[in-house]
Design a protein around this motif. Structure first.
Motif, short mmCIF file in Angstrom:
data_model
loop_
_atom_site.label_atom_id
_atom_site.label_comp_id
_atom_site.label_asym_id
_atom_site.label_seq_id
_atom_site.Cartn_x
_atom_site.Cartn_y
_atom_site.Cartn_z
N PHE A 20 -12.06 81.18 59.17
CA PHE A 20 -13.04 80.11 59.39
C PHE A 20 -12.52 79.10 60.40
N THR A 41 -17.37 76.87 59.62
CA THR A 41 -18.09 78.07 60.05
C THR A 41 -17.20 79.28 59.77
N ASN A 42 -17.76 80.26 59.07
CA ASN A 42 -16.96 81.47 58.82
C ASN A 42 -17.74 82.71 59.16
N ASN A 44 -19.36 84.80 57.28
CA ASN A 44 -20.43 85.14 56.34
C ASN A 44 -20.01 86.33 55.48
N SER A 118 -21.02 73.73 55.06
CA SER A 118 -20.75 75.07 55.56
C SER A 118 -22.02 75.74 56.05
N GLU A 120 -22.14 78.97 56.03
CA GLU A 120 -22.00 80.32 55.48
C GLU A 120 -23.30 80.82 54.87
#
Length: 198
Positions: A20, A41-42, A44, A118, A120
């Motif tokens: 992330f 932000t990663n 998903n 987030s 995600e």
């Protein structure tokens, strides 16, 4: 009532890692000023409610370091293969974590896991018509996955575990509740597995 358009005035990256990134945005607000918002932000994720032909769901217990203990979850994993079809990602995770193959996938729900900080998204599939991964194709598990515990649980009991506070993983809770509702509706509310993501 008029609609206000929030605009990002500036962005400062705070951290970038393999899973992330964290950045701080300065965003316009309806009152005329701006506010800073930290955003994670990663990559998903996909989650699988694997349901067998007698109504049992595959639950796993896995160690989660931020909590310092094992918790109940569903087979799941990051969408960490660029361009990978989401059903294929779900099938990969199902095989890697619980040695299962599903002949049928349907879409249960999409979730934003924590939209306050987030971006995600998690896509939760229902997997049915299950069989075992062939012995020569078993995945070798590492790290936290090395001691995953698999338990088959009646879907209604799994829902009761959510309501008793025994299953606290958000995606697992959402997936189990959605699966039980879809079953009670005769599966009429299921969407095609290939429905475009949110």
């Amino acid at each position: 009532m008029t609609s206000f358009s929030h605009e990002t005035v500036s962005r400062t990256q705070r951290y970038a890692g393999p899973i992330f990134t964290v950045h701080t945005d300065e965003v316009t607000m309806p009152g005329g000023g701006t506010a800073r918002r930290d955003v994670v932000t990663n990559k998903n994720a996909v989650v699988v409610v694997a349901l067998d032909d007698v109504g049992r769901v595959a639950l796993i217990r896995q160690y989660r370091h931020p909590l310092g203990r094992k918790i109940w979850e569903l087979p799941a994993g990051l969408r960490d293969v660029d361009g990978e079809d989401l059903v294929l990602a779900a099938a990969r995770e199902l095989a890697e974590e619980v040695d299962l193959v599903a002949a049928r996938y349907d879409l249960l729900i999409d979730l934003h896991t924590s939209p306050g900080f987030s971006a995600e998204t998690v896509r939760i599939f229902l997997a049915r018509e299950l069989s075992a991964v062939p012995s020569g194709e078993l995945h070798e598990r590492h790290d936290e996955e090395a001691d995953i515990e698999l338990v088959w649980c009646d879907l209604d009991e799994a829902v009761a575990m959510v309501l008793r506070g025994e299953i606290t993983n958000a995606a697992a809770a959402g997936g189990l509740l959605a699966a039980a509702r879809a079953r009670d509706d005769g599966w009429a509310t299921l969407r095609p597995a290939g429905t475009p993501p949110i």
